[in-house]
Design a protein around this motif. Structure first.
Motif: not given
Length: 379
Positions: A71-75
């Motif tokens: 998945e895309p980066p998580t903040v």
């Protein structure tokens, strides 16, 4: 000109960090404002209202960005809401009020938290904190919430029994026993190996987690490999490689301690995931050196540095070489549910820790002339 407030500084950093990760900024900004509460209005020219242990400079918020192949980066935000006046008990109540408000608004599931809440509630909490929370932002999804409870709030010696009872109530007792058998060095429970965090996801989907954290003081890489070996899906060769890269080649961490966490789920006799957290700030001279190690780890696991560079630009207010601690931790996640790498970023809202300036050692023998006198350079 109006003074910059804590909320101003952290809000700007979070907005830019979310943009770096391709995440919408409106909801994260609103949640951060609510999490900070009245403390957010405090000008940064004033000292911290409370020595929060979330960050070295007592900023009550820490950022991180998680990289995963799926998945895309998580903040993420890790934070502590400050009470009025600030204190362990009042902070615990203020953070609980924040969570209760969000549970009502967002329909969070607090059933597992409710089943153990009494164990982690006391009129006189001990230790560095009583209750923290984590807000997780993923592209195209609603925010997720997690709570961090302190197993040592009734005393270090009572932490093992407290965690045992909590996991028994949650149906995870067998996983806990397996974890202790592998994770604790003989005779070190409550001494060099301590139970320091107990975390619960506030949702009920298939990936909801219970996590137990062990802090390992004066630990070597073999100690960590043994501790991690009990978890399903853990490649200890990869873990050893990560510890070597993050630690700059050292095999023993005698300064700031390593931390390992276990992911526990119902129906399993052993942990299903493991993460290792290296306090990289304690083993570098400055953040330029920390950056090089993080890049080496990201490159090794196929993530690259582009998002990292954007994230640092979003948070940093100084050259990397001018301080240490902007990158406080680096972690490797193995096993379920989302293996990958997480880079932690300090807001440095109140203070920058100066870089380590090690003295230069001069080899006088190498500078000597054939007659034994110190060389004078060019004629």
């Amino acid at each position: 000109m109006d003074e910059v407030s804590l909320s101003d500084r952290l809000g700007d950093q979070l907005r830019r960090l979310c943009e770096a990760g391709g995440i919408g900024t409106a909801e994260p900004s609103e949640l951060l404002e609510s999490l900070l509460g009245p403390a957010g209005a405090q000008p940064l020219s004033a000292p911290p209202r409370w020595p929060s242990n979330v960050a070295d400079d007592h900023t009550p918020v820490e950022f991180s960005i998680a990289f995963s192949a799926t998945e895309p980066p998580t903040v993420r935000i890790l934070g502590e809401t400050l009470g009025a006046p600030p204190g362990r008990s009042t902070n615990m109540l203020a953070t609980q009020r924040f969570l209760d408000t969000q549970a009502h608004r967002a329909g969070l599931s607090t059933s597992r938290l409710d089943s153990v809440r009494d164990l982690f509630t006391t009129d006189d909490p001990q230790g560095a904190f009583a209750l923290w929370c984590s807000l997780v932002f993923r592209s195209g999804r609603r925010p997720e919430f997690k709570v961090y409870l302190n197993p040592e709030l009734r005393g270090v010696d009572r932490a093992p029994g407290l965690i045992s009872e909590a996991l028994h109530r949650l149906g995870l007792g067998r996983s806990y026993r397996a974890m202790l058998d592998h994770g604790i060095r003989p005779g070190e429970l409550g001494h060099q190996d301590r139970l320091t965090f107990f975390a619960l996801d506030l949702h009920d989907d298939a990936q909801a987690r219970v996590k137990v954290y062990l802090t390992h003081h004066d630990a070597g890489v073999p100690d960590v490999l043994r501790a991690a070996g009990v978890a399903d899906g853990v490649d200890t060769t990869r873990l050893a490689e990560f510890a070597t890269l993050a630690g700059g080649g050292r095999t023993r961490f005698t300064g700031l301690p390593l931390v390992g966490s276990y992911t526990l789920v119902e129906g399993a006799d052993r942990p299903v995931g493991y993460s290792l957290y290296v306090p990289i700030r304690g083993y570098v001279d400055d953040d330029e050196e920390a950056y090089d190690r993080v890049v080496a780890v990201l490159d090794r696991y196929g993530f690259g540095r582009t998002v990292l560079d954007r994230a640092l630009a979003a948070v940093a207010r100084r050259p990397l070489r001018d301080g240490v601690g902007l990158i406080p931790h680096l972690s490797l996640r193995l096993g379920a549910p989302r293996p990958g790498v997480t880079v932690y970023l300090s807001a440095e809202a109140y203070q920058v820790t100066p870089p380590v300036r090690r003295p230069v050692t001069v080899d006088r023998t190498a500078l000597a002339t054939p007659t034994g006198r110190a060389g004078a350079g060019h004629p």
